[in-house]
Structures are given as C-alpha cells and as structure tokens.
Design a protein around this motif. Structure first.
Motif, mmCIF file in Angstrom:
data_model
loop_
_atom_site.group_PDB
_atom_site.id
_atom_site.type_symbol
_atom_site.label_atom_id
_atom_site.label_comp_id
_atom_site.label_asym_id
_atom_site.label_seq_id
_atom_site.Cartn_x
_atom_site.Cartn_y
_atom_site.Cartn_z
ATOM 1 N N ASN A 61 -42.390 -9.959 5.482
ATOM 2 C CA ASN A 61 -42.185 -10.971 6.621
ATOM 3 C C ASN A 61 -41.199 -11.924 6.304
ATOM 4 O O ASN A 61 -41.387 -12.790 5.364
ATOM 5 N N PRO A 62 -40.282 -12.156 7.117
ATOM 6 C CA PRO A 62 -39.281 -13.211 6.943
ATOM 7 C C PRO A 62 -39.630 -14.562 6.679
ATOM 8 O O PRO A 62 -40.637 -14.885 7.580
ATOM 9 N N SER A 63 -39.118 -15.245 5.950
ATOM 10 C CA SER A 63 -39.616 -16.662 5.562
ATOM 11 C C SER A 63 -38.394 -17.863 5.356
ATOM 12 O O SER A 63 -38.579 -18.629 4.914
ATOM 13 N N GLY A 64 -37.060 -17.450 5.705
ATOM 14 C CA GLY A 64 -35.873 -18.275 5.370
ATOM 15 C C GLY A 64 -35.926 -19.005 6.334
ATOM 16 O O GLY A 64 -36.151 -18.849 7.508
ATOM 17 N N HIS A 65 -35.442 -20.203 6.072
ATOM 18 C CA HIS A 65 -34.832 -21.357 7.066
ATOM 19 C C HIS A 65 -33.523 -21.789 6.867
ATOM 20 O O HIS A 65 -32.922 -21.649 5.680
ATOM 21 N N LEU A 66 -32.949 -22.190 7.708
ATOM 22 C CA LEU A 66 -31.463 -22.507 8.088
ATOM 23 C C LEU A 66 -31.225 -23.650 6.810
ATOM 24 O O LEU A 66 -31.616 -24.778 7.114
ATOM 25 N N VAL A 124 -33.039 -15.187 7.018
ATOM 26 C CA VAL A 124 -33.598 -15.857 8.204
ATOM 27 C C VAL A 124 -33.649 -15.335 9.502
ATOM 28 O O VAL A 124 -32.534 -15.043 10.112
ATOM 29 N N LEU A 125 -34.835 -15.001 10.149
ATOM 30 C CA LEU A 125 -35.024 -14.725 11.179
ATOM 31 C C LEU A 125 -34.517 -15.778 12.304
ATOM 32 O O LEU A 125 -35.386 -16.636 12.534
ATOM 33 N N LEU A 126 -33.561 -15.659 13.210
ATOM 34 C CA LEU A 126 -33.096 -16.939 14.004
ATOM 35 C C LEU A 126 -33.803 -16.809 15.405
ATOM 36 O O LEU A 126 -33.933 -17.526 15.930
ATOM 37 N N LYS A 127 -33.842 -15.510 15.866
ATOM 38 C CA LYS A 127 -34.370 -15.339 17.102
ATOM 39 C C LYS A 127 -35.125 -14.061 17.259
ATOM 40 O O LYS A 127 -34.915 -12.995 16.726
ATOM 41 N N LYS A 142 -27.106 -30.745 20.421
ATOM 42 C CA LYS A 142 -27.839 -29.512 20.429
ATOM 43 C C LYS A 142 -27.313 -28.199 19.663
ATOM 44 O O LYS A 142 -26.461 -27.955 20.367
ATOM 45 N N PRO A 143 -27.378 -28.061 18.535
ATOM 46 C CA PRO A 143 -26.819 -26.829 17.819
ATOM 47 C C PRO A 143 -27.251 -25.584 18.429
ATOM 48 O O PRO A 143 -28.371 -25.625 19.080
ATOM 49 N N LEU A 144 -26.566 -24.566 17.976
ATOM 50 C CA LEU A 144 -27.134 -23.140 18.080
ATOM 51 C C LEU A 144 -28.410 -22.935 17.568
ATOM 52 O O LEU A 144 -29.435 -22.435 18.428
ATOM 53 N N PHE A 145 -28.446 -23.102 16.463
ATOM 54 C CA PHE A 145 -29.550 -23.001 15.503
ATOM 55 C C PHE A 145 -29.606 -24.146 14.619
ATOM 56 O O PHE A 145 -28.596 -24.462 13.961
ATOM 57 N N ALA A 146 -30.711 -24.876 14.381
ATOM 58 C CA ALA A 146 -30.914 -26.200 13.758
ATOM 59 C C ALA A 146 -31.044 -25.906 12.422
ATOM 60 O O ALA A 146 -31.492 -25.006 11.909
ATOM 61 N N GLY A 149 -36.277 -21.160 11.072
ATOM 62 C CA GLY A 149 -36.330 -19.889 10.837
ATOM 63 C C GLY A 149 -37.759 -19.402 11.275
ATOM 64 O O GLY A 149 -38.835 -20.375 11.311
ATOM 65 N N LEU A 150 -37.978 -18.106 11.922
ATOM 66 C CA LEU A 150 -39.200 -17.657 12.168
ATOM 67 C C LEU A 150 -39.670 -16.694 11.342
ATOM 68 O O LEU A 150 -39.252 -16.304 10.679
ATOM 69 N N SER A 151 -40.703 -16.353 11.729
ATOM 70 C CA SER A 151 -41.781 -15.476 10.941
ATOM 71 C C SER A 151 -42.499 -14.382 11.967
ATOM 72 O O SER A 151 -42.462 -14.839 13.178
#
Ligand code: BGC
Length: 746
Positions: free
Chosen positions: A557-562, A378-381, A610-614, A618-620
């Motif tokens: 290309n990243p495609s994972g999501h939390l 997962v690309l977080l940022k 508001k969490p740090l990452f929800a 996940g970014l692409s």
C-alpha cells in the motif's frame, strides 16, 4: 627531537606485545575510557608538524597526482596515494601508522558506495527516501550503505545532502531531502545516524546555500542572515542536532561574497561557535581558493586534490609551512585542524573498530533498498480507484521509460554502479555527469512475476502511434516517463523528448492509463488532468522495479508523501531564470534569494498559488481519520497529541503532518510552517494516539542583533492533516514571549 621513524619502529615493536591496557599507557589516545576530545588532543600532542599537515590535505586520482611537481606533492605522498587510494573512489588521506591513526578512505555518497566499476547497492534517491516521512527508513538505509562501505574498505562517507530544494530546477535536488527544514533535518539526520552507527564518519553537505548547479563554482548566493538561519541553515542545524555528523563539506559557491570554504560566518561563527561543532569542515572537491584565508575562516581539510579544476594546492605542507612561518596561520590553528579531523575518528568508532574489506550480503542490502522504495513511492492521483490494478486487468500495456530493462538513477558523484551493470548503455550524456545509468530492476519483469495471470506487453513508446494502438487494445496502460538529472546541471521542469505527447496519446487511446514518473524532482505534467492515476517513483533504487510493481498491484500500500511541491507551471517559481542556466561553466553570477525563508509550500502560501501537487501530499489504498488535536507547552517544546484511525479496508500508513501559523505580528516568512510529523502505520479499523514535539526554533524568528531566537507572545494556530493542503483539524495555543540564544548549550 625524537626521530619519527625510529620512535615509530619502537612503538610498533612494543605494540606487538602490548595488552590494550598497556597500549593505553604507551598511547593515551588509545585509552577508550577517555573522551574523544581527550583522545584527539593526546594524539595531536604526540604528532610532528608534518604528521599534522598530512591530515589536512586529501588526494584523489593517483594518475593525475603523479604528474604534480614534487615540491607541490612530495614523492612520499604520491607513493602513498598510489599504494593506498581505492581505485575510482572519491579520496584518500594518509594516516599516522606509528600512532595507530588510520588513513581516511572517502566514498560518495548518499544512496550508496560509489566507486567506478565497483558494483554496489543503491538506495532510492535521497529525495525519494525523504518521501517516506520516516527517519527509520533513512537510518536503516544508512546502516545498509555503511555496511557495504566498510566491507569495501571505506571509513568516511560523503553523505548526506542537506540543501533545501529552494530552486525546484536544481539538478542535485535528488541528492537532498526536500524543501522543508524539519523534514530535511529528520531525514538526512536519520541517514547520517545510520551510517555513523556503523563506525564511519558521515558528512553533511554542501555547506551552505548551494541551491543551484548552474555556475556552481562561481555563483554568489545572496541572502539575509535571518532568512538563512530560518531556512537553509536551520535544515543543517537540525541535521546536526539529530545526528552529530563528524564532518561538514563546504560548498563550491560563494555566500554573500565569500566562498563557502573560506566563509567565516558559515564555518566559524555559525557552525563552530554557535553550534559547537567539534568535527571538521572538509572542502568540496576543487572548492578551495586560498590557504590562510580558508584556514583562518574555518576550513580544516582540503580534500580531493588534484580533482575538479582545483585552484592550487593551498593546504600542501609547503604552502602551510610558509603561512606558519609568516604568521599568517597560527600553530594553534594547525593543532585545531588536526584535533577536529581526529575527533570523529575517535568519537564515531573509526579508530576502535577499523573498516575491513570483506564479503557483502547483497540480498540483505537489496531487501533494505526495496523496503525503502516501498515506503517512499508517492501515489499522486488515483481516480475511480484505478489502482491497485483490478483482478480483471488481464492485458497490461507497459510503455516507455526503458521499463523492460530497469529504473533510472541520477548522475554525478552520487551515481552507484549497480549490481549487474548499466541496464541501458549508450544514452546521452555518456560523459560526466553521465553516463545515464539504468539499474537492472525491470518494472515489466516484476509485473510479470507479481501478476502472472495477466498478459504484460512492453513497447518503447518511441513510436507514439504504435504505443497508443497497444494501449487501446489493452485493459490498462502504464506509461513510464523519466527525467535524468546530473550533478553540475540544472534541469527544466518539462519532461525531455516526446514523453508528454506520448502520455497524451496513450490516455486518449485508453482512459485507464496510469503514469509512473521516475524523476529527480518536481516536473510539470501538462497531462495531469486527463490521466486518472499517477505514481511518483523518483529514482527508486536497486529494487525499484519490484517496488513499483508491488505498489501498482496493491501488494504494498503506497504511503509516501511529497517532500517538495510540484508547481502547476513555471510562472509559480520564485525565480523566473536561474542565472547562468545552461551556459558554459565559469561565468560570474549572483542570485538574490529575496524570497528569503519562504521556500516551497511557504512561497506558494505567500503568493496564494495552488501547486499541481502540494508538499506533503500522498494517497493510500485506505483512508485515515485524523482527530482530537491537542497542544501544550512542555518545557521549551510545544507538545502535540492527536489520534489517527485507519477507516478503510486495508492496512496502510500515512504521514501525519502538524503545521503551525503565527499572528502577522510575529513576522514569519510565510503563513505556515511544518512543525513536525509522524509516519503512522495502522491495520484497518485500528487507531492510535500520536505525539509530535515542535522545536522552539520553528515557532521563532532569528534576531541578528542579539544572535537569538525570539518567539513573540500570542496565539499560535496548529493544524493537522495528511498534506500541506489537506488539513482536517486544528487547535490554538497561547505562547508567552520567549527569547533563547542561537548558541547551543554545551
Ligand atoms: C561533489 C561532492 C562529492 C565530491 C567527491 C564533488 O563534485 O560536489 O558532493 O562528494 O565531488 O566526489
């Protein structure tokens, strides 16, 4: 009465000459035209009491077993276990050779075959593969690990984990598939489907509400029935619906005052009566506390004797015979236990297509593990598009996390012995649930291969000043941070050691710093604001190093999501303390899950945190446009359609997520629930219409008085997006009042 040995010899002699049709005449349970229920019933009716009792107790660790007195474990059983148990494996249950019923050889667990000293392929952790948001990934993984298991001689898999990440510090969250019932149902369901498609029995575990590891064998989880039905049990119910596991493993803990393995509500009322489960409830290793109470309250198989601080050989032939004689256990219940154990052996193909030891195509397995990782990281940022690494990045500092040697994996019964052995020997803890194992799949080596034009330099990070100096003179710095988790221990969310300080110093020295996180679950990231790019790799498995390098360089290309929320701080957790945390085992504690079904993002929504990452984030390296959301009632499901377009420049995939909200009068645990999702892969410029069905249970609340689900009449709001906090489009649907039974149609 027939003499079992003589009639066995006769049967064997006849079988040698029998065609399969003739065999079906002699042994009607071998008639494949009959249903698995009929075959199991026919076999049970041909069995002696001793043969039935032989099925209900499993063994492990022959060295310990032989020390047991003969009146507890007969000399014959000991000899059989010594001869047939696969060394270092989880367990063994003798078969009934005269009837053609195979022994059961059990292996852990959800990421691959775990046998001490047997090198096998590891999938990414279950939490990692859940991040793919694609059940095909877990299904494909299940097929791969089952192929290895069969070729290693096993026919029962102790996979997959289905507990929700209710407690983000739970030390086994990496063995489970996240905080949401729909995601867990789909992802663990996929794994079990894959395993069972290879003619093995698979196990959903740990049944149920086994949501903390601290004091796991004594903790009493207190939770209301409606809350349980709408959260922990719903996750298992969806797994069950989607994969029909042959067995369910009851957990160590108590639930509302009764041990899970002797919990009438869980085993009899919910699993067997309401859901119509035809398989068997096996105990976790050492989780049985009684004979007749456990048997009458739904336990079918006592497994793993004499492992794990057992409390007695409660299902030994001697004990059960005494219970039968006293009337404490009815003979019909013994028959039911045997029937339940035999059912999946017929239903899943274990009898008709026996496992055989043979060669394993490790290259094919590794390719599956790598694809799974590449779909899951997962690309977080990614500020200023620091990733993928630019062609101009010619000097790359890779720092910490033993990235020169491999990638970390979780400890305990799920820890696979990697091919090539442990890449980093000697780290603490060296004993259970250790040792800490690094899989020899080095991100540094992989980076050198994928980016041959760059100079890649590795430094351990033990000396923070030296690491910062290397970062400073490099074009980019990549820091690897690791968090080890192991069975039986919960974890603080803070990274251990000096890793936070290392990241802070490196990013200060070079603002072009990327952090790769190898963690069991959520961690706190006090440096998240300073660091421009963060990749969550979880425990990425046998080819984790290659997957990380491919994503960092844009080859993939990243495609994972939390699959879980990452809290901004400990203050956001539902429970400030975990009862019994980091105290010696065996203290009697209880935990009241007053947050009910409001787990993960639902809890954050209830509280307005508001969490740090929800959850779902996940970014692409590309962008997507999600539009045109439409909903209609189709039978009992709500059917949702929408379109997804890849508006960027490269091929990629996103996890499109549909959330549902109800009016306050509906009495939901939280403002929104995930209703369904779809992983959508698109070439640049391409678009697709996608359909997602929302199960009616996700629109309902559970009514204890009538044992039914109730959808309140009203307006339901559907929203669509790429994360629980990134919802781009919405629509409403009116639903009539609907009530349906919690008892499944059979
Ligand atoms: C674990 C189970 C595992 C069993 C057999 C127990 O300690 O909780 O998940 O399947 O051991 O190894």
């Amino acid at each position: 009465m027939k003499h079992p040995i003589r009639s066995g010899l006769l049967a064997t002699a006849l079988l040698a000459f029998a065609s399969s049709a003739a065999l079906a005449q002699i042994q009607p349970w071998m008639d494949t035209s009959k249903s698995p229920e009929e075959r199991a019933a026919a076999a049970v009716s041909a069995m002696t009491l001793d043969e039935k009792l032989g099925l209900v107790m499993g063994y492990t660790d022959p060295e310990q077993l032989v020390k047991e007195p003969d009146e507890v474990v007969s000399a014959q059983i000991k000899a059989d276990v010594v001869a047939h148990h696969i060394k270092g494996s989880a367990g063994y249950i003798a078969g009934v050779p005269r009837l053609g019923i195979p022994a059961q050889w059990q292996t852990d667990a959800s990421i691959g075959v775990r046998v001490a000293g047997m090198e096998r392929t590891a999938l990414p952790s279950s939490l990692a593969t859940a991040a793919s948001f694609d059940p095909k990934v877990t299904e494909m993984g299940g097929i791969m690990i089952a192929n290895e298991a069969r070729a290693s001689g096993f026919n029962v898999f102790l996979a997959g984990g289905g507990n929700l990440a209710r407690e983000p510090r739970n030390g086994r969250n990496f063995e489970y598939t996240g905080e949401d019932p729909v995601l867990t149902g789909e992802m663990t369901g996929g794994l079990i489907r894959g395993i069972q498609s290879r003619h093995m029995v698979s196990t959903m575990k740990h049944w149920a509400v086994n949501d903390q590891e601290s004091q796991r064998t004594t903790v009493d989880a207190r939770i209301s029935k409606p809350a349980m039905r709408q959260s922990d049990l719903l996750a298992f119910e969806l797994i069950y619906d989607l994969s029909s596991p042959g067995s369910a493993m009851c957990a160590y803990n108590l639930v509302n005052g009764d041990w899970a393995c002797e919990n009438d509500y869980l085993n009899n009322q919910v699993l067997k009566q309401d859901w119509g489960f035809k398989g068997y409830v096996m105990s976790d290793w050492g989780a049985v506390h009684s004979s007749s109470k456990a048997a009458n309250n739904g336990l079918d198989q006592f497994t793993g004797y004499p492992c794990c601080g057992h409390h007695g050989a409660f299902f030994s032939a001697k004990t059960l015979k005494a219970d039968i004689a006293s009337g404490a256990i009815a003979m019909s219940r013994i028959d039911d236990m045997a029937q339940r154990i035999l059912w999946p052996l017929f239903a899943k193909g274990v009898v008709d297509d026996p496992a055989k030891v043979g060669p394993i195509d490790f290259n094919a397995s590794a390719a599956v593990a790598q694809t799974a990782a590449e779909q899951s990281l997962v690309l977080l940022k990614n500020e200023n598009d620091l990733l993928p690494l630019a062609a101009s990045a010619k000097t790359i500092a890779m720092i910490g996390g033993h990235a020169d040697k491999g990638v970390i994996q979780g400890g305990g019964s799920s820890g696979v012995t990697p091919i090539g052995g442990n890449a980093v020997v000697g780290l603490e803890p060296k004993t259970w649930p250790g040792p800490v194992v690094y899989i020899p799949s080095s991100p540094v080596a992989a980076m050198k291969t994928v980016k041959p034009d760059a100079t890649v330099t590795y430094i351990s990070g033990d000396n923070i000043k030296q690491a910062a100096a290397l970062a400073k003179k490099s074009d980019v710095a990549i820091v690897f941070v690791t968090q080890w988790m192991g069975e039986g221990i919960d974890n603080p969310l803070e990274l251990p050691g000096n890793q936070d300080a290392l990241v802070a110093a490196v990013v200060k020295a070079n603002p072009k710093t990327i952090v790769v996180v190898e963690s069991g679950g959520a961690i706190l990231m006090p440096w998240a604001n300073q660091v421009p790019a963060i990749l969550e790799a979880f425990y990425p498995g046998s080819r984790g190093g290659a997957a990380i390098a491919n994503i960092l360089t844009g080859k993939v290309n990243p495609s994972g999501h939390l699959p879980i929320s990452f809290p901004a701080s400990n203050a956001q957790l539902a429970h400030a303390e975990i009862p019994g945390f980091h105290k010696p085992d065996g203290i009697k504690v209880s935990i009241s899950y007053d947050e009910g079904a409001a787990i993960g993002y639902k809890w954050y929504d209830v509280k307005g945190f508001k969490p740090l990452f929800a959850f779902g984030h996940g970014l692409s390296y590309t962008q997507f446009n999600l539009t045109n959301l439409k909903a209609e009632l189709a039978g009992s499901d709500v059917k949702v359609n929408f379109s997804v377009k890849n508006t960027g420049k490269v091929s990629g995939a996103t996890a499109a997520q549909v959330y549902v909200s109800a009016e306050p009068a509906a009495g939901w645990e939280a403002p929104k629930r995930l209703g369904g999702f779809a992983k959508v892969k698109l070439e640049p410029g391409a678009s697709k219409t996608v359909e997602v069905k929302i199960d009616p249970r996700l629109l309902a609340t559970y009514d204890e008085a009538t044992n039914s689900w109730v959808i309140k009449a009203g307006t339901y709001h559907l929203s669509l997006g790429e994360a629980s906090d990134r919802l781009s489009t919405a629509t409403d649907i009116q639903l009539p009042e609907t009530r349906f039974s919690a008892v499944h149609a059979r």
